[in-house]
Enzyme design. Structure first.
Site, short mmCIF file in Angstrom:
data_model
loop_
_atom_site.label_atom_id
_atom_site.label_comp_id
_atom_site.label_asym_id
_atom_site.label_seq_id
_atom_site.Cartn_x
_atom_site.Cartn_y
_atom_site.Cartn_z
N ASP A 8 0.95 -1.22 0.10
CA ASP A 8 -0.12 -0.06 0.12
C ASP A 8 0.91 1.30 -0.04
O ASP A 8 1.68 1.48 0.84
CB ASP A 8 -0.96 -0.11 1.18
N ASP A 111 -3.39 2.50 -5.84
CA ASP A 111 -2.17 2.60 -4.94
C ASP A 111 -2.12 1.64 -3.80
O ASP A 111 -1.18 1.44 -3.11
CB ASP A 111 -2.29 3.75 -3.96
N GLU A 112 -2.61 0.54 -4.37
CA GLU A 112 -2.72 -0.91 -3.56
C GLU A 112 -2.89 -2.09 -4.25
O GLU A 112 -3.51 -1.97 -5.51
CB GLU A 112 -3.58 -1.10 -2.22
#
Length: 428
Positions: A8, A111-112
């Site tokens: 993350d 974003d992860e």
């Protein structure tokens, strides 16, 4: 042994904005070291916080706070606009690094991502996690947290522990010590309303939910939600990392307004937003050769009330002008003559109702997607195709007659009796 990592990016949007600024101007202040947020407009004080720095967090600023409230808490707050082109670029680079460690990468959001990692033991898995974290930091300039476990739920929970730039484990035997003491609101998948409902019943920690009677949880939350909360609180989750993403089911576009839209400026302020949103959704559908059969309009007030409305389109389309026309109709139905939670119930000019609070966000969603290559023809499409076929047939017949006349003249008067002409530019 098989492990699941959850990687993350720490404060992704703010970190990526910071990295870009530093690349463009190495002498610039690093946004991550000062009270700063991404989102909205500092001058108009509209919009919401989409990412925050750790110094901003110390002022009590949270994601989804309004810019106005954030600046009240921190008057010297630095606000930067979102830059999605940059975010998409860094996201791709981030995922590319993960693929150098495993072929099984499931991108969960911009974003992860989850990564399936094979290692001989836990120590090797932890070393691999540190290698991933350090490579992303050193090569791309931003930090990540890595959570390690045997399933996606626990890996996700682990990555949310202390930040930034950390590696954490959360194996099943660690759940009682590391996860159970946490507030129920921190259980992944437990939303605000669910956590409030559980707290009102005395279930305040994840341990409380883990030890609660499953039948009781189902009776107060519903069959699916109750079963999920109980299993998640006990650390049970899927270990399958999906390497193939599901086909996109809808295309949406949202924009925060510079000023609140009310019933009084509805007719002038709303259409430009809907037109821009329609063109954006249309462009993406056309690029991916898709058509939509359903269109939805949603609005959010400055008090974060949400309302939406949808309708089936006459025929599947990716035409922005049709989206725009239909969105105007939908918005009118949603905001006009409708004395519900969005309105005070007092009619004003044009039969509209004054809104309780201004509209701060407008969204458009196109769903029920079909291929643009193999879509069902409408009656209008059929007529247009028939007309084109008739025109093409007439053109061919005309050319055939001209060719026959040309051959007849050459037969009677010789090959030099006729030749192609040219215009002034020399084009034949």
């Amino acid at each position: 042994m098989n492990f699941v990592f959850h990687v993350d990016v720490n404060s992704a949007f703010l970190s990526w904005s910071a990295v870009k600024r530093l690349k463009e101007d190495p002498s610039a202040v690093d946004l991550r070291t000062i009270p700063s947020v991404v989102g909205g407009d500092e001058k108009t004080r509209h919009g919401i916080v989409t990412a925050k720095s750790l110094p901003a967090k110390k002022y009590g600023i949270h994601t989804a706070d309004t810019i106005a409230s954030a600046m009240k808490r921190c008057p010297n707050l630095t606000v930067v606009p979102a830059d999605f082109a940059t975010y998409r670029s860094y996201s791709k680079q981030f995922i590319r690094v993960l693929h150098t460690y495993s072929d099984a990468v499931e991108q969960a959001s911009i974003d992860e991502a989850y990564v399936a990692i094979g290692a001989k033991d836990r120590d090797e898995a932890v070393r691999t996690a540190h290698a991933i974290k350090d490579e992303i930091r050193d090569s791309l300039g931003f930090t990540v947290n890595v959570g390690i476990s045997v399933n996606k739920l626990l890996a996700k929970m682990a990555s949310d522990f202390e930040k930034p730039d950390k590696v954490h484990t959360l194996f099943p035997e660690e759940v009682p010590k590391k996860m159970w003491p946490l507030p129920i609101s921190e259980l992944y998948g437990c939303g605000k309303k669910t956590s409030e409902r559980l707290q009102s019943l005395g279930i305040r920690t994840i341990e409380d939910a883990a030890k609660a009677d499953p039948a009781f949880l189902k009776s107060v939350l519903g069959e699916k939600s109750g079963a999920y909360i109980h299993s998640a609180a006990n650390g049970i989750g899927s270990a399958i990392v999906e390497t193939e993403r599901d086909d996109r089911k809808s295309y949406s576009n949202e924009r925060t307004t510079a000023e609140d839209i009310t019933a009084r400026n509805f007719r002038t302020a709303l259409p430009p937003f809907l037109k821009s949103l329609s063109e954006g959704v249309s462009s993406r559908l056309q690029k991916d050769q898709l058509r939509a059969g359903t269109l939805s309009v949603l609005v959010k007030t400055s008090e974060f009330q949400k309302r939406s409305i949808q309708c089936p389109l006459p025929d599947p389309t990716n035409d922005g002008s049709i989206f725009y026309e239909q969105s105007l109709v939908l918005a009118g139905r949603l905001l006009a003559g409708n004395p519900d939670a969005l309105t005070k119930g007092k009619p004003v000019t044009g039969g509209l109702y004054e809104t309780v609070s201004g509209i701060r966000l407008i969204g458009l969603k196109a769903s029920d997607l079909t291929s643009d290559v193999y879509h069902q023809m409408t009656f209008e499409d059929l007529l247009q195709n028939q007309q084109k076929e008739q025109e093409e047939s007439a053109r061919k017949k005309k050319l055939e007659k001209l060719k026959a006349m040309e051959n007849a003249i050459r037969t009677k008067y010789g090959d030099g009796a006729i030749h192609r002409g040219s215009d002034d530019s020399g084009t034949t």
